[in-house]
Structures are given as structure tokens and as C-alpha cells.
Motif scaffolding. Sequence first.
Motif, PDB file in Angstrom:
ATOM      1  N   LEU A   1     -10.544  -2.056   2.295  1.00 41.57           N
ATOM      2  CA  LEU A   1     -10.286  -3.213   3.154  1.00 41.57           C
ATOM      3  C   LEU A   1     -11.578  -3.748   3.755  1.00 41.57           C
ATOM      4  O   LEU A   1     -11.739  -4.963   3.910  1.00 41.57           O
ATOM      5  N   ASN A   2     -12.476  -2.850   4.145  1.00 41.90           N
ATOM      6  CA  ASN A   2     -13.799  -3.239   4.665  1.00 41.90           C
ATOM      7  C   ASN A   2     -13.683  -4.261   5.797  1.00 41.90           C
ATOM      8  O   ASN A   2     -14.351  -5.297   5.791  1.00 41.90           O
ATOM      9  N   ARG A   3     -12.811  -3.945   6.764  1.00 42.55           N
ATOM     10  CA  ARG A   3     -12.623  -4.827   7.927  1.00 42.55           C
ATOM     11  C   ARG A   3     -12.739  -3.983   9.200  1.00 42.55           C
ATOM     12  O   ARG A   3     -11.762  -3.828   9.942  1.00 42.55           O
ATOM     13  N   PRO A   4     -13.907  -3.419   9.490  1.00 42.22           N
ATOM     14  CA  PRO A   4     -14.022  -2.475  10.615  1.00 42.22           C
ATOM     15  C   PRO A   4     -13.654  -3.067  11.967  1.00 42.22           C
ATOM     16  O   PRO A   4     -13.206  -2.338  12.861  1.00 42.22           O
ATOM     17  N   ASP A   5     -13.836  -4.352  12.152  1.00 36.41           N
ATOM     18  CA  ASP A   5     -13.484  -4.968  13.437  1.00 36.41           C
ATOM     19  C   ASP A   5     -11.988  -5.186  13.591  1.00 36.41           C
ATOM     20  O   ASP A   5     -11.488  -5.321  14.713  1.00 36.41           O
ATOM     21  N   ASP A   6     -11.290  -5.245  12.462  1.00 33.09           N
ATOM     22  CA  ASP A   6      -9.875  -5.608  12.482  1.00 33.09           C
ATOM     23  C   ASP A   6      -8.937  -4.468  12.121  1.00 33.09           C
ATOM     24  O   ASP A   6      -7.728  -4.574  12.348  1.00 33.09           O
ATOM     25  N   VAL A   7      -9.451  -3.403  11.539  1.00 33.11           N
ATOM     26  CA  VAL A   7      -8.600  -2.325  11.020  1.00 33.11           C
ATOM     27  C   VAL A   7      -9.007  -0.994  11.637  1.00 33.11           C
ATOM     28  O   VAL A   7     -10.184  -0.618  11.617  1.00 33.11           O
TER      29      VAL A   7
ATOM     30  N   ARG B   1      -1.120   3.285   1.326  1.00 34.55           N
ATOM     31  CA  ARG B   1      -0.823   2.879  -0.055  1.00 34.55           C
ATOM     32  C   ARG B   1       0.517   2.155  -0.107  1.00 34.55           C
ATOM     33  O   ARG B   1       1.259   2.098   0.869  1.00 34.55           O
ATOM     34  N   GLY B   2       0.832   1.604  -1.279  1.00 40.87           N
ATOM     35  CA  GLY B   2       2.158   1.088  -1.574  1.00 40.87           C
ATOM     36  C   GLY B   2       2.655   0.035  -0.612  1.00 40.87           C
ATOM     37  O   GLY B   2       1.929  -0.887  -0.228  1.00 40.87           O
ATOM     38  N   ILE B   3       3.914   0.170  -0.209  1.00 36.38           N
ATOM     39  CA  ILE B   3       4.538  -0.813   0.662  1.00 36.38           C
ATOM     40  C   ILE B   3       3.813  -0.896   1.995  1.00 36.38           C
ATOM     41  O   ILE B   3       3.582  -1.983   2.526  1.00 36.38           O
ATOM     42  N   GLY B   4       3.420   0.247   2.551  1.00 37.80           N
ATOM     43  CA  GLY B   4       2.733   0.241   3.841  1.00 37.80           C
ATOM     44  C   GLY B   4       1.433  -0.532   3.796  1.00 37.80           C
ATOM     45  O   GLY B   4       1.124  -1.306   4.713  1.00 37.80           O
ATOM     46  N   LEU B   5       0.645  -0.334   2.755  1.00 38.04           N
ATOM     47  CA  LEU B   5      -0.612  -1.058   2.622  1.00 38.04           C
ATOM     48  C   LEU B   5      -0.362  -2.554   2.455  1.00 38.04           C
ATOM     49  O   LEU B   5      -1.057  -3.384   3.056  1.00 38.04           O
ATOM     50  N   ALA B   6       0.629  -2.921   1.651  1.00 45.62           N
ATOM     51  CA  ALA B   6       0.954  -4.338   1.471  1.00 45.62           C
ATOM     52  C   ALA B   6       1.356  -4.971   2.804  1.00 45.62           C
ATOM     53  O   ALA B   6       0.997  -6.127   3.091  1.00 45.62           O
ATOM     54  N   ILE B   7       2.079  -4.230   3.634  1.00 48.01           N
ATOM     55  CA  ILE B   7       2.461  -4.742   4.949  1.00 48.01           C
ATOM     56  C   ILE B   7       1.223  -4.919   5.821  1.00 48.01           C
ATOM     57  O   ILE B   7       1.066  -5.935   6.511  1.00 48.01           O
ATOM     58  N   GLY B   8       0.339  -3.936   5.810  1.00 49.73           N
ATOM     59  CA  GLY B   8      -0.902  -4.069   6.568  1.00 49.73           C
ATOM     60  C   GLY B   8      -1.709  -5.278   6.130  1.00 49.73           C
ATOM     61  O   GLY B   8      -2.273  -6.013   6.965  1.00 49.73           O
ATOM     62  N   GLN B   9      -1.777  -5.520   4.831  1.00 52.25           N
ATOM     63  CA  GLN B   9      -2.513  -6.680   4.312  1.00 52.25           C
ATOM     64  C   GLN B   9      -1.844  -7.983   4.722  1.00 52.25           C
ATOM     65  O   GLN B   9      -2.527  -8.980   4.980  1.00 52.25           O
ATOM     66  N   TRP B  10      -0.496  -7.991   4.799  1.00 48.21           N
ATOM     67  CA  TRP B  10       0.187  -9.198   5.269  1.00 48.21           C
ATOM     68  C   TRP B  10      -0.220  -9.509   6.703  1.00 48.21           C
ATOM     69  O   TRP B  10      -0.524 -10.657   7.048  1.00 48.21           O
ATOM     70  N   PHE B  11      -0.228  -8.495   7.548  1.00 45.34           N
ATOM     71  CA  PHE B  11      -0.610  -8.720   8.946  1.00 45.34           C
ATOM     72  C   PHE B  11      -2.054  -9.198   9.053  1.00 45.34           C
ATOM     73  O   PHE B  11      -2.364 -10.094   9.847  1.00 45.34           O
TER      74      PHE B  11
END
Length: 276
Positions: free
Chosen positions: A50-56, A16-26
Motif C-alpha cells: 500500500l505504501n501509505r504510511p500517513d494514511d494506513v 488480504r482478500g475481502i478485508g484488503l479490498a475493503i481497506g482499499q475502498w476506504f
Amino acid sequence: MAKADRKVAVVTGGARGIGLAIGQWFLANGHQVVLLDVDTSTLDATQKQLNRPDDVLCLHTDVSNPEQVQAAADQVMARFGRVDALVNNAGVAVFKPALETTLEEWRHVLSTNLDGAFLCTQAFGAIMVRQRSGAVVNIASISGLRASTLRLAYGTSKAALIHLTKQYAAEWGNYGVRVNAICPGPVETDMAKLVHSAAIRADYYDTIPLGRYGSTEEMANTVGFLCSPQASYINGQSIAVDGGFDASGVGLPTLRRTTPALQNVGQVDGSGDPAS
């Protein structure tokens, strides 16, 4: 690009929060992403969102637990075979007067905010040292640069994290691994909305030259830059991402009252938001 050639970023407290935003940036910048979080239900919901099983890859991990951290590092290597960035974002806070802060609360904050960063950097940083490349960014806080009320354990943990950043940078720069920190000021997160009253928000607006809270995206953009080739000569630094909070002293409310063009800056309306 073949999967094996894509960079891998690990973000703690990533649900959540800042951590999730950082993950989305990457993710938006072509990385495969590992999100670690102790909150299983929120992490599961984020994985579905996120629904990105190959990437997350989402891993339930208590960063203060050495065995869980090492198990996470082993799973990341088994899945991706590399680590190019680590963001130590997981953190907790206790907001109490100094004399009301218990040893148990002190240890809880320090074990997550400082021990957790140490354990994750030891485990994932060792991979980058072997690769002779990579970047670590620690999410410290403006509370680690300047003291304020009710943050005895939190502020101390973040100040220590800033120095931990320098210690790693001094050694690991020799291996091509850069270690930096950002020091966010107040950020518009769900947690901030819960714990920051209108009075607290007004106190912040009175001190921040930009007259507003930061966004999670602004934090993520700074972290992403520090992990990118564009920041290849930045090492051992702690960057305040705070709208000028650390740079300012007394006088902002008076300046705003006496300068017609600034008279609405930093005022708080009934919803607790700054007036436009």
C-alpha cells in the motif's frame, strides 16, 4: 483536508482478500485506514504494498484476545483520535462433517468469528458511541442464512453474528451508530481457489442465478455503501451479496439445459472457471 478531520476506518482481517479490498475502498474514498490481522508476515507485505504510511496503520492483532484488541483500540485513538467505521471481517473456517468436528475446532471458529466480532465491537464501538456517530459492518456469510454441508461451526458462527448485528443495532441506533452485516456468497479469493474444487464450483454455479462467484471489490463496494451517508437509514440489516444464491431454490440447472440462450451459463471449464 486536515488529518484530524478525516474519517478513520478499522478493518479486521485486513491483510488480504475481502478485508484488503475493503481497506482499499476506504482509502480511495478519503479515509485513514487501520488494518488488523493475526498474520504478521502478510500484514507487513500489505503495508509495503500500500505504501501509505500517513494514511494506513497496520497492527498485528488476534481479535479473539481481549488484551490485544484493547491495545489496538488504544493505539488507534493515540494515532488518529477517532473511529468512524469498523468492519469485522476476520474469520476462520473448518470444513468437516458434523461428527468429525472437534470441540477444539468448534471453539477456534467461534472464538474468532463471533468472540472476535464482539470484542472488537465493544472496544471500537465504544469510541463511536461516545462520538454519537459511526457505522459497524459485520462480514457474515450466506452460510449464516442457509445451512449447507461441512459447515457446522462456521455456519453457526455466522448465524450468531447476524443476530449479534441486530442486538447492537437495537441499542446503538439511539447513539447514531448503525450496525449492519453483509452475507457474501462464494467470492473469488486466493483461499477459495485453494479449497474449492471444480466439483464444488460447479455446485455453486448450479445454485447462483448470476452463474459466477463474486469479487472482493463487489463486497467492498457494499460495505462502503453501508458505512456511507447514503445508507444513513439502514440499521440492523443483513444483506446477502451472493448473486441470488439465497433467493434461489431448485431448478436452475434444468432451466439452463432447456433454454437455449442460457445453456452456457454456470458451466465449468477444465480450469474450474465458469464457461463464458
